[in-house]
Design a protein around this motif. Sequence first.
Motif, short mmCIF file in Angstrom:
data_model
loop_
_atom_site.label_atom_id
_atom_site.label_comp_id
_atom_site.label_asym_id
_atom_site.label_seq_id
_atom_site.Cartn_x
_atom_site.Cartn_y
_atom_site.Cartn_z
N GLY A 86 0.83 -1.19 0.00
CA GLY A 86 0.00 0.00 0.00
C GLY A 86 0.86 1.24 0.00
O GLY A 86 1.79 1.36 0.78
N LEU A 87 0.56 2.17 -0.88
CA LEU A 87 1.33 3.40 -1.01
C LEU A 87 0.82 4.41 0.01
O LEU A 87 -0.38 4.68 0.06
N GLU A 88 1.72 4.95 0.83
CA GLU A 88 1.34 5.90 1.87
C GLU A 88 2.36 7.02 1.95
O GLU A 88 3.52 6.85 1.60
N ARG A 89 1.90 8.15 2.45
CA ARG A 89 2.79 9.29 2.66
C ARG A 89 3.37 9.20 4.07
O ARG A 89 2.66 9.05 5.04
N ASP A 90 4.70 9.32 4.16
CA ASP A 90 5.38 9.36 5.45
C ASP A 90 5.31 10.79 5.95
O ASP A 90 5.90 11.69 5.36
N GLU A 91 4.57 11.00 7.03
CA GLU A 91 4.36 12.36 7.55
C GLU A 91 5.66 13.03 7.98
O GLU A 91 5.81 14.24 7.84
N GLU A 92 6.60 12.26 8.49
CA GLU A 92 7.85 12.84 8.97
C GLU A 92 8.74 13.34 7.83
O GLU A 92 9.25 14.45 7.86
N SER A 93 8.90 12.51 6.81
CA SER A 93 9.80 12.88 5.70
C SER A 93 9.07 13.54 4.54
O SER A 93 9.70 14.19 3.71
N GLY A 94 7.75 13.34 4.44
CA GLY A 94 6.99 13.85 3.30
C GLY A 94 7.11 12.99 2.06
O GLY A 94 6.54 13.29 1.03
N LEU A 95 7.85 11.87 2.16
CA LEU A 95 8.04 10.99 1.01
C LEU A 95 6.87 10.02 0.89
O LEU A 95 6.19 9.72 1.87
N LEU A 96 6.67 9.52 -0.31
CA LEU A 96 5.69 8.47 -0.55
C LEU A 96 6.42 7.15 -0.43
O LEU A 96 7.47 6.97 -1.04
N GLY A 97 5.89 6.24 0.35
CA GLY A 97 6.57 4.97 0.56
C GLY A 97 5.66 3.79 0.38
O GLY A 97 4.44 3.88 0.58
N ILE A 98 6.25 2.68 -0.02
CA ILE A 98 5.50 1.44 -0.16
C ILE A 98 6.37 0.30 0.33
O ILE A 98 7.52 0.16 -0.05
N SER A 99 5.81 -0.48 1.24
CA SER A 99 6.49 -1.66 1.76
C SER A 99 6.10 -2.85 0.90
O SER A 99 4.99 -2.91 0.37
N SER A 100 7.00 -3.80 0.79
CA SER A 100 6.71 -5.01 0.02
C SER A 100 7.37 -6.20 0.69
O SER A 100 8.26 -6.05 1.53
N ARG A 101 6.92 -7.35 0.30
CA ARG A 101 7.49 -8.58 0.83
C ARG A 101 7.87 -9.46 -0.34
O ARG A 101 7.08 -9.69 -1.25
N SER A 102 9.13 -9.94 -0.33
CA SER A 102 9.57 -10.80 -1.43
C SER A 102 9.72 -12.25 -1.00
O SER A 102 9.82 -13.13 -1.83
#
Length: 160
Positions: A86-102
């Motif tokens: 799920g794509l989410e905005r990191d409030e601290e850095s302002g970056l958009l981040g997505i976690s994944s599992r391989s």
Amino acid sequence: MLGLTYAAREDGYDFTLLALEDGEALQSFDEERGNALSGPYLEDLDQDGDPELIVPDFTGNVNTAYRIRQLIDGRFEPAGEVSGLGLERDEESGLLGISSRSSAVSYGYHAYVLSDDGLVLVYALESDLADRACVLTPGPAFDAAGQTADALLSVCEAGL
């Protein structure tokens, strides 16, 4: 003000961007759809006041592939694709981040900025719980985003 309508087809979606004051169609476009478990939605990922269109495409065992469109000059333009939980905005850095599992022991986190050129990778951070190791790969926007490799690796390694 703008409005967005869509109709689902068996293999995708038909979108129409409307001017709400008179209902005029400003843009029509379609997107393919695989076996995603959820439908498209709007979210202001970068907090600029304009919503981005997130279109889930394919859901695997854990991760989902998403296509992102952003409003540029009153039109939804392709911004890129990501895959993960799920794509989410990191409030601290302002970056958009997505976690994944391989795998059962391997996880990833990709951070992006959204520019007029679309999603630009800031960094990819892979962690392997079995090897107790983190690997950072800086992207094209790494220096401009004000991130430091030591800080990112320290946080990752503390979580192993």
